[in-house]
Design a protein around this motif. Structure first.
Motif, mmCIF file in Angstrom:
data_model
loop_
_atom_site.group_PDB
_atom_site.id
_atom_site.type_symbol
_atom_site.label_atom_id
_atom_site.label_comp_id
_atom_site.label_asym_id
_atom_site.label_seq_id
_atom_site.Cartn_x
_atom_site.Cartn_y
_atom_site.Cartn_z
ATOM 1 N N SER A 65 0.851 -1.191 0.000
ATOM 2 C CA SER A 65 0.000 0.000 0.000
ATOM 3 C C SER A 65 0.889 1.245 0.000
ATOM 4 C CB SER A 65 -0.895 0.008 1.243
ATOM 5 O OG SER A 65 -0.109 0.264 2.401
ATOM 6 N N VAL A 66 0.281 2.404 -0.225
ATOM 7 C CA VAL A 66 1.061 3.642 -0.181
ATOM 8 C C VAL A 66 1.594 3.891 1.234
ATOM 9 C CG1 VAL A 66 0.022 4.743 -2.186
ATOM 10 C CG2 VAL A 66 -0.968 5.139 0.061
ATOM 11 N N LEU A 67 0.842 3.499 2.248
ATOM 12 C CA LEU A 67 1.315 3.673 3.618
ATOM 13 C C LEU A 67 2.504 2.764 3.900
ATOM 14 C CD1 LEU A 67 -2.081 3.979 5.540
ATOM 15 C CD2 LEU A 67 -0.663 5.799 4.552
ATOM 16 N N GLN A 68 2.440 1.529 3.448
ATOM 17 C CA GLN A 68 3.570 0.615 3.606
ATOM 18 C C GLN A 68 4.786 1.118 2.833
ATOM 19 O OE1 GLN A 68 1.506 -2.844 2.116
ATOM 20 N NE2 GLN A 68 1.307 -3.742 4.160
ATOM 21 N N ALA A 69 4.558 1.625 1.626
ATOM 22 C CA ALA A 69 5.654 2.153 0.813
ATOM 23 C C ALA A 69 6.285 3.364 1.490
ATOM 24 C CB ALA A 69 5.158 2.520 -0.584
ATOM 25 N N GLY A 70 5.459 4.234 2.060
ATOM 26 C CA GLY A 70 5.993 5.397 2.764
ATOM 27 C C GLY A 70 6.889 4.993 3.918
ATOM 28 N N ALA A 71 6.447 4.026 4.706
ATOM 29 C CA ALA A 71 7.255 3.545 5.833
ATOM 30 C C ALA A 71 8.553 2.910 5.330
ATOM 31 C CB ALA A 71 6.449 2.546 6.666
ATOM 32 N N ARG A 72 8.467 2.118 4.281
ATOM 33 C CA ARG A 72 9.659 1.459 3.723
ATOM 34 C C ARG A 72 10.646 2.488 3.178
ATOM 35 N NH1 ARG A 72 10.812 0.827 -1.186
ATOM 36 N NH2 ARG A 72 8.661 0.910 -1.948
ATOM 37 N N GLU A 73 10.149 3.442 2.397
ATOM 38 C CA GLU A 73 11.039 4.457 1.815
ATOM 39 C C GLU A 73 11.711 5.294 2.899
ATOM 40 O OE1 GLU A 73 12.212 5.010 -1.144
ATOM 41 O OE2 GLU A 73 11.000 3.630 -2.319
ATOM 42 N N LEU A 74 10.980 5.637 3.945
ATOM 43 C CA LEU A 74 11.562 6.400 5.047
ATOM 44 C C LEU A 74 12.699 5.608 5.699
ATOM 45 C CD1 LEU A 74 11.285 9.057 6.636
ATOM 46 C CD2 LEU A 74 9.733 7.824 8.183
ATOM 47 N N ARG A 75 12.473 4.335 5.916
ATOM 48 C CA ARG A 75 13.494 3.466 6.512
ATOM 49 C C ARG A 75 14.697 3.328 5.579
ATOM 50 N NH1 ARG A 75 10.397 -0.397 7.044
ATOM 51 N NH2 ARG A 75 10.978 -1.570 5.202
ATOM 52 N N GLU A 76 14.441 3.079 4.290
ATOM 53 C CA GLU A 76 15.536 2.870 3.342
ATOM 54 C C GLU A 76 16.347 4.145 3.105
ATOM 55 O OE1 GLU A 76 13.409 -0.655 0.677
ATOM 56 O OE2 GLU A 76 13.802 1.293 -0.256
ATOM 57 N N GLU A 77 15.680 5.282 3.001
ATOM 58 C CA GLU A 77 16.381 6.509 2.629
ATOM 59 C C GLU A 77 17.100 7.177 3.791
ATOM 60 O OE1 GLU A 77 14.049 9.205 0.260
ATOM 61 O OE2 GLU A 77 14.167 7.844 -1.458
ATOM 62 N N VAL A 78 16.494 7.161 4.980
ATOM 63 C CA VAL A 78 17.110 7.892 6.090
ATOM 64 C C VAL A 78 17.186 7.106 7.401
ATOM 65 C CG1 VAL A 78 16.573 10.163 5.160
ATOM 66 C CG2 VAL A 78 14.962 9.058 6.701
ATOM 67 N N GLY A 79 16.756 5.851 7.410
ATOM 68 C CA GLY A 79 16.909 5.025 8.596
ATOM 69 C C GLY A 79 15.917 5.264 9.711
ATOM 70 N N LEU A 80 14.843 6.008 9.452
ATOM 71 C CA LEU A 80 13.831 6.242 10.481
ATOM 72 C C LEU A 80 12.724 5.208 10.385
ATOM 73 C CD1 LEU A 80 13.379 10.130 10.403
ATOM 74 C CD2 LEU A 80 14.843 8.756 11.902
ATOM 75 N N GLU A 81 12.234 4.785 11.543
ATOM 76 C CA GLU A 81 11.111 3.843 11.586
ATOM 77 C C GLU A 81 9.820 4.617 11.830
ATOM 78 O OE1 GLU A 81 9.362 0.127 14.220
ATOM 79 O OE2 GLU A 81 11.337 0.937 14.709
ATOM 80 N N ALA A 82 8.921 4.569 10.853
ATOM 81 C CA ALA A 82 7.614 5.215 10.996
ATOM 82 C C ALA A 82 6.760 4.407 11.966
ATOM 83 C CB ALA A 82 6.927 5.306 9.643
ATOM 84 N N LEU A 83 6.137 5.100 12.910
ATOM 85 C CA LEU A 83 5.259 4.430 13.867
ATOM 86 C C LEU A 83 3.810 4.713 13.492
ATOM 87 C CD1 LEU A 83 7.191 5.404 17.127
ATOM 88 C CD2 LEU A 83 7.330 3.258 15.831
ATOM 89 N N PRO A 84 2.941 3.708 13.596
ATOM 90 C CA PRO A 84 1.534 3.914 13.239
ATOM 91 C C PRO A 84 0.878 4.917 14.185
ATOM 92 C CG PRO A 84 2.018 1.595 13.726
ATOM 93 C CD PRO A 84 3.247 2.379 14.017
ATOM 94 N N PRO A 85 -0.166 5.551 13.706
ATOM 95 C CA PRO A 85 -0.755 5.410 12.378
ATOM 96 C C PRO A 85 -0.112 6.385 11.375
ATOM 97 C CG PRO A 85 -2.156 6.815 13.708
ATOM 98 C CD PRO A 85 -0.993 6.395 14.593
ATOM 99 N N LEU A 86 0.065 5.932 10.160
ATOM 100 C CA LEU A 86 0.454 6.798 9.053
ATOM 101 C C LEU A 86 -0.844 7.257 8.402
ATOM 102 C CD1 LEU A 86 2.953 4.906 9.550
ATOM 103 C CD2 LEU A 86 3.535 5.344 7.191
ATOM 104 N N ARG A 87 -0.807 8.427 7.772
ATOM 105 C CA ARG A 87 -2.044 8.969 7.212
ATOM 106 C C ARG A 87 -1.810 9.463 5.793
ATOM 107 N NH1 ARG A 87 -5.026 14.203 8.635
ATOM 108 N NH2 ARG A 87 -3.015 14.754 9.491
#
Length: 158
Positions: A65-87
């Motif tokens: 999903s776009v939310l999963q992709a956003g979390a993955r890209e954030l992790r891959e590009e800058v090493g941050l872990e997105a915490l739910p909920p993403l919007r």
């Protein structure tokens, strides 16, 4: 020596990948992520293969999903872990004669970790005051930040 070759290689690989995608997938879906720190500053990245400062992001892969992709890209590009909920904030068309791209803007309100870059794909990253963005912040990034700040409806086009 190798470090000097990496940015040109990434630019060439990026152009080849885009050309292939245009032939293979004429409609694409991407994601950009809006992340703020505790002081209200926004996270921006600078890539080795395109000019300017951007919101972190990339392609939405098959099966996510776009939310999963956003979390993955954030992790891959800058090493941050997105915490739910993403919007999901907005969806924009990025239409050009050779491509039909759509870009989803995702808000990450909570995250953990420290910003780190690989120096190859992402060469710089940092949090910036929205009123004092780097001079070469892209116009589309500035528009998305303004829309998020003033609550105006999102523009149809990226």
């Amino acid at each position: 020596m190798m470090r000097r070759l990496v940015p040109p290689l990434f630019r060439t690989a990026h152009r080849l990948r885009l050309s292939w995608q245009r032939l293979r997938r004429p409609v694409t879906l991407g994601v950009r992520v809006l992340v703020r720190d505790g002081d209200g500053r926004v996270l921006l990245v600078r890539h080795s293969y395109v000019a300017g400062w951007h919101l972190p992001g990339g392609a939405v892969d098959r099966g996510e999903s776009v939310l999963q992709a956003g979390a993955r890209e954030l992790r891959e590009e800058v090493g941050l872990e997105a915490l739910p909920p993403l919007r999901l904030l907005s969806l924009h068309a990025r239409l050009r004669p050779w491509a039909s791209d759509h870009v989803a803007l995702v808000l990450v309100e909570s995250w953990r970790g420290a910003v780190r870059v690989d120096g190859m794909e992402i060469v710089e990253a940092g949090f910036f005051d929205p009123a004092a963005l780097p001079a070469d912040t892209t116009p589309a990034t500035r528009r998305r930040l303004a829309e998020a700040a003033d609550g105006s409806g999102p523009a149809e086009h990226w």
